[in-house]
Design a protein around this motif. Sequence first.
Motif, PDB file in Angstrom:
ATOM      1  N   SER A 112       0.787  -1.231   0.000  1.00  0.00           N
ATOM      2  CA  SER A 112       0.000   0.000   0.000  1.00  0.00           C
ATOM      3  C   SER A 112       0.819   1.281   0.000  1.00  0.00           C
ATOM      4  O   SER A 112       0.361   2.311  -0.468  1.00  0.00           O
ATOM      5  CB  SER A 112      -0.915   0.018   1.235  1.00  0.00           C
ATOM      6  N   LEU A 113       2.035   1.236   0.519  1.00  0.00           N
ATOM      7  CA  LEU A 113       2.827   2.452   0.667  1.00  0.00           C
ATOM      8  C   LEU A 113       4.079   2.458  -0.192  1.00  0.00           C
ATOM      9  O   LEU A 113       4.329   3.418  -0.933  1.00  0.00           O
ATOM     10  CB  LEU A 113       3.216   2.627   2.146  1.00  0.00           C
ATOM     11  N   PHE A 114       4.852   1.393  -0.100  1.00  0.00           N
ATOM     12  CA  PHE A 114       6.156   1.405  -0.759  1.00  0.00           C
ATOM     13  C   PHE A 114       6.098   1.048  -2.245  1.00  0.00           C
ATOM     14  O   PHE A 114       6.799   1.643  -3.066  1.00  0.00           O
ATOM     15  CB  PHE A 114       7.102   0.436  -0.047  1.00  0.00           C
ATOM     16  N   HIS A 115       5.276   0.060  -2.584  1.00  0.00           N
ATOM     17  CA  HIS A 115       5.269  -0.481  -3.951  1.00  0.00           C
ATOM     18  C   HIS A 115       5.006   0.597  -5.000  1.00  0.00           C
ATOM     19  O   HIS A 115       5.718   0.692  -6.009  1.00  0.00           O
ATOM     20  CB  HIS A 115       4.223  -1.593  -4.057  1.00  0.00           C
ATOM     21  N   ASN A 140       7.648   1.857  -7.901  1.00  0.00           N
ATOM     22  CA  ASN A 140       7.323   1.705  -9.322  1.00  0.00           C
ATOM     23  C   ASN A 140       7.280   3.028 -10.079  1.00  0.00           C
ATOM     24  O   ASN A 140       7.297   3.022 -11.316  1.00  0.00           O
ATOM     25  CB  ASN A 140       5.985   0.980  -9.488  1.00  0.00           C
ATOM     26  N   ARG A 141       7.210   4.135  -9.368  1.00  0.00           N
ATOM     27  CA  ARG A 141       7.236   5.442 -10.038  1.00  0.00           C
ATOM     28  C   ARG A 141       8.633   5.822 -10.503  1.00  0.00           C
ATOM     29  O   ARG A 141       8.804   6.728 -11.308  1.00  0.00           O
ATOM     30  CB  ARG A 141       6.708   6.519  -9.088  1.00  0.00           C
ATOM     31  N   ALA A 142       9.634   5.135  -9.966  1.00  0.00           N
ATOM     32  CA  ALA A 142      11.019   5.467 -10.291  1.00  0.00           C
ATOM     33  C   ALA A 142      11.445   4.793 -11.592  1.00  0.00           C
ATOM     34  O   ALA A 142      11.039   3.671 -11.895  1.00  0.00           O
ATOM     35  CB  ALA A 142      11.942   5.033  -9.152  1.00  0.00           C
ATOM     36  N   MET A 184      18.470   4.781  -5.809  1.00  0.00           N
ATOM     37  CA  MET A 184      17.786   4.473  -4.548  1.00  0.00           C
ATOM     38  C   MET A 184      18.361   3.221  -3.895  1.00  0.00           C
ATOM     39  O   MET A 184      18.466   3.137  -2.670  1.00  0.00           O
ATOM     40  CB  MET A 184      16.283   4.315  -4.803  1.00  0.00           C
ATOM     41  N   ARG A 185      18.732   2.227  -4.699  1.00  0.00           N
ATOM     42  CA  ARG A 185      19.365   1.029  -4.137  1.00  0.00           C
ATOM     43  C   ARG A 185      20.688   1.390  -3.459  1.00  0.00           C
ATOM     44  O   ARG A 185      21.021   0.862  -2.389  1.00  0.00           O
ATOM     45  CB  ARG A 185      19.605  -0.009  -5.223  1.00  0.00           C
ATOM     46  N   ALA A 186      21.418   2.283  -4.082  1.00  0.00           N
ATOM     47  CA  ALA A 186      22.686   2.707  -3.487  1.00  0.00           C
ATOM     48  C   ALA A 186      22.435   3.452  -2.177  1.00  0.00           C
ATOM     49  O   ALA A 186      23.175   3.272  -1.199  1.00  0.00           O
ATOM     50  CB  ALA A 186      23.444   3.599  -4.470  1.00  0.00           C
ATOM     51  N   MET A 187      21.391   4.270  -2.133  1.00  0.00           N
ATOM     52  CA  MET A 187      21.036   4.976  -0.900  1.00  0.00           C
ATOM     53  C   MET A 187      20.598   4.012   0.190  1.00  0.00           C
ATOM     54  O   MET A 187      20.875   4.234   1.377  1.00  0.00           O
ATOM     55  CB  MET A 187      19.911   5.983  -1.178  1.00  0.00           C
ATOM     56  N   ALA A 188      19.930   2.939  -0.200  1.00  0.00           N
ATOM     57  CA  ALA A 188      19.393   1.986   0.765  1.00  0.00           C
ATOM     58  C   ALA A 188      20.485   1.233   1.523  1.00  0.00           C
ATOM     59  O   ALA A 188      20.209   0.599   2.540  1.00  0.00           O
ATOM     60  CB  ALA A 188      18.467   0.988   0.064  1.00  0.00           C
ATOM     61  N   GLU A 189      21.724   1.312   1.050  1.00  0.00           N
ATOM     62  CA  GLU A 189      22.826   0.670   1.760  1.00  0.00           C
ATOM     63  C   GLU A 189      23.213   1.437   3.017  1.00  0.00           C
ATOM     64  O   GLU A 189      23.937   0.921   3.875  1.00  0.00           O
ATOM     65  CB  GLU A 189      24.036   0.529   0.835  1.00  0.00           C
ATOM     66  N   LYS A 232      11.846  15.687  -7.417  1.00  0.00           N
ATOM     67  CA  LYS A 232      10.588  16.187  -7.987  1.00  0.00           C
ATOM     68  C   LYS A 232       9.442  15.206  -7.763  1.00  0.00           C
ATOM     69  O   LYS A 232       8.287  15.615  -7.606  1.00  0.00           O
ATOM     70  CB  LYS A 232      10.770  16.467  -9.478  1.00  0.00           C
ATOM     71  N   LYS A 233       9.741  13.926  -7.741  1.00  0.00           N
ATOM     72  CA  LYS A 233       8.711  12.914  -7.494  1.00  0.00           C
ATOM     73  C   LYS A 233       8.398  12.760  -6.007  1.00  0.00           C
ATOM     74  O   LYS A 233       7.503  12.000  -5.636  1.00  0.00           O
ATOM     75  CB  LYS A 233       9.150  11.561  -8.069  1.00  0.00           C
ATOM     76  N   GLY A 234       9.128  13.483  -5.166  1.00  0.00           N
ATOM     77  CA  GLY A 234       8.875  13.419  -3.731  1.00  0.00           C
ATOM     78  C   GLY A 234       9.356  12.139  -3.080  1.00  0.00           C
ATOM     79  O   GLY A 234       8.877  11.775  -1.999  1.00  0.00           O
ATOM     80  N   LEU A 235      10.304  11.444  -3.698  1.00  0.00           N
ATOM     81  CA  LEU A 235      10.795  10.181  -3.157  1.00  0.00           C
ATOM     82  C   LEU A 235      12.016  10.368  -2.269  1.00  0.00           C
ATOM     83  O   LEU A 235      12.251   9.576  -1.350  1.00  0.00           O
ATOM     84  CB  LEU A 235      11.119   9.210  -4.293  1.00  0.00           C
ATOM     85  N   ILE A 236      12.813  11.392  -2.555  1.00  0.00           N
ATOM     86  CA  ILE A 236      13.961  11.715  -1.720  1.00  0.00           C
ATOM     87  C   ILE A 236      14.006  13.224  -1.534  1.00  0.00           C
ATOM     88  O   ILE A 236      13.279  13.970  -2.199  1.00  0.00           O
ATOM     89  CB  ILE A 236      15.292  11.221  -2.333  1.00  0.00           C
TER      90      ILE A 236
END
Length: 394
Positions: free
Chosen positions: A312-315, A319-321, A329-334, A365-369
Amino acid sequence: MDQRFNPYTPGAGKRPPALVGRDSELTAGQVVVDRTARGRSATAPIFHGLRGVGKTVLLKALHAQAESAGWLTVEIEGKQEAAEQHRTKQRLARGLVAAARRTAGRRSSLSESWRRALETLSSFSVAAGASGVELSLDVDPSRGRGDTGDPELDLEELVHDVVPALRESGTGFGVFVDEIQDLDPATLSALISVQHRAAQNDWPFHLYGAGLPNVPARLAEVRSYAERFHFVQVGALSTTDARAAFADPAAEEGVRYERAALDRLVEVSGGYPYFVQVFGDQAWRLATGPDVINLRDAEVAIAEATAVLDDSLFHSRWNRATPAQKTLMRAMAEDAGRSQIADLVTRLGKRKPSDLSVTRDGLIKKGLIYAPDRGLLQFTVPHMDEYIRRQPES
């Protein structure tokens, strides 16, 4: 547990059963209402913080305060989609017409001040293209102002003409904007400008807002003097408040948590109100006992709630990326928390920070980071890093 008595309210913007840990924000909001009633200046808050900390709930609570005081109020929400942004002025106008109906309906007769205010409000709504909505009062829109087509000038004329009526009744005019960082530039600029004029002239007009951590920078980017707003950072609940947010609603229904279960749920929720409601909801649904939630119940609930949050929140955000954005984002997740851009450059095999600029700006701009400080990046959604680490490499 009996689902008829489930006290938790998972869902974006839904008020929790126990609005704990926000007393200072609620008190400050009431101060704005009370000072306005006394004809004194006040500054409304602009809330900013990560998703899931309860900014929308706070904004709605302050809106309810203003409504109870008989204010002229309107709620709008910023939208990222260009088509939706073009309709912002129409949504604002329609909301004002609805508010004016409520305000006028509370009065046995219209004074000259209120008549002039409603004429300009009606004129503004017609010019904004808010078709299909009318005040249904003996008001002539042609005698009003706010119809030039210039958002800043029109809004200023509208507020100017409404002020005498507000002062006459000891009330205020509040515009409540959720996701304020996504408001179209013309409307945002107009609202900031009018708030600036209102502060200079002691007009009882107040712009309230809620949005992501980049809100202060966004508003300053649109208008340099936006730094004079009262920005309020909203964070996670303290451990004590998080425990109360879980335990108090259950206790009202005669259900208690074992200490170990409560400690575990507080830990995994991170104290974020949205997560508290999701985890609490699942703990209630999956508990095996009639009046106690134990550690085993909590562990089962954590697994189920995690799956709910993933769907409901993350998926949808993941998928917008784009593929390139997912790589960043994968690199940030480390990292645990904030990421150093210099580290990301090395991690991704790039030569310099500018090699990440396009991808970084797209995610912002997408509000993800967002950029909490120079040379740093962070996710706007708590636990997004954990979700990404659970995703298989494509």
